[in-house]
Scaffold this active site. Structure first.
Site: not given
Length: 194
Positions: A103, A105, A140, A161
Site C-alpha cells: 500500500d 500512501d 495498491h 505498508e
C-alpha cells in the site's frame, strides 16, 4: 491566452469553474471512466475471501453485519460481494496464502503521476497488477510473496505498508495505467524494502 481543456471521458469542454487538475467535466464522466478501467485479476476473484466495507473502513459481510479479517465464515465469493449493496465498497482478505499487497500512501501527484519514490517501487514491481486506492492519491501493488507480519516503512520519504495476513484491503478495481491484470512475483521487492 488560456487553452480550453477537454474531459478525458466524453471529450467535451471542461466547465469554467473546473479545478486546474480536474480530468472530467462531471461526476457521471468520472464514474463512467472508472467503470471502464475496473478489472480485478482472476487470481483474486477466484478466492472466496471477499467482504464489503463501510465508509469508515469497517469490514462488513454481504448482508451488512460486521465481518472479520480473521473469520472465514464472514467472507464471501467475489460475485456475491460485488452484487451486495452493503457498505461503501469491496474488500479482499489477506490470509497468508501468498497473496500480498503493498500500500503506497499519498504517492500520486495532482496529475495522477507517481512521485519518484513510488516510481522506483513500481519499476521493481513491473509485471503485476496495480490499482488506485480509495483515496485517489495512493496505489495498491498486488502480487505474490511471503511476509511474516504486516509492516509500515518509510521509503525515500514515502509511506509503504506491506501486508500478507490478517488484514483486508479495500479494493477499487481502478487499474493504474496499463498494468497487467495478473499477480506477479513481489518477493524481490519485499526483500529490498525490508
Amino acid at each position: 491566452m488560456t487553452t480550453s481543456r477537454c474531459c478525458e471521458h466524453c471529450e467535451g469542454p471542461m466547465p469554467l469553474t473546473a479545478r486546474r487538475h480536474a480530468r472530467f467535466c462531471a461526476a457521471r464522466c468520472r464514474a463512467a471512466a472508472a467503470r471502464r478501467r475496473r478489472t480485478v485479476p482472476a487470481e483474486l476473484t477466484r478466492r472466496p475471501r471477499w467482504i464489503r466495507h463501510s465508509a469508515r473502513k469497517v469490514p462488513l459481510t454481504v448482508g451488512g453485519s460486521v465481518a472479520s479479517s480473521t473469520d472465514p465464515a464472514t467472507w464471501s465469493r467475489h460475485r456475491d460481494a460485488a452484487a451486495s449493496s452493503a457498505g461503501a465498497g469491496l474488500g479482499f482478505v489477506l490470509d497468508g496464502d501468498g497473496v500480498v499487497c503493498l500500500d503506497l500512501d499519498h504517492c500520486l501527484d495532482q496529475d495522477g503521476a507517481p512521485l519518484p519514490w513510488a516510481q522506483t517501487i513500481l519499476a521493481a514491481a513491473d509485471g503485476t497488477w496495480v490499482e488506485v486506492s480509495r483515496s485517489g492519491d495512493g496505489l495498491h501493488v498486488w502480487g505474490l510473496g511471503s511476509l511474516e507480519s504486516g509492516r509500515r516503512i518509510t521509503f525515500h520519504g514515502g509511506s509503504v505498508e506491506l501486508y500478507a495476513d490478517g488484514r483486508y484491503i479495500a479494493v477499487t478495481g481502478a487499474t493504474f495505467g496499463d498494468t497487467p491484470r495478473r499477480l506477479g512475483d513481489l518477493q524481490h521487492v519485499i526483500d529490498a524494502l525490508l
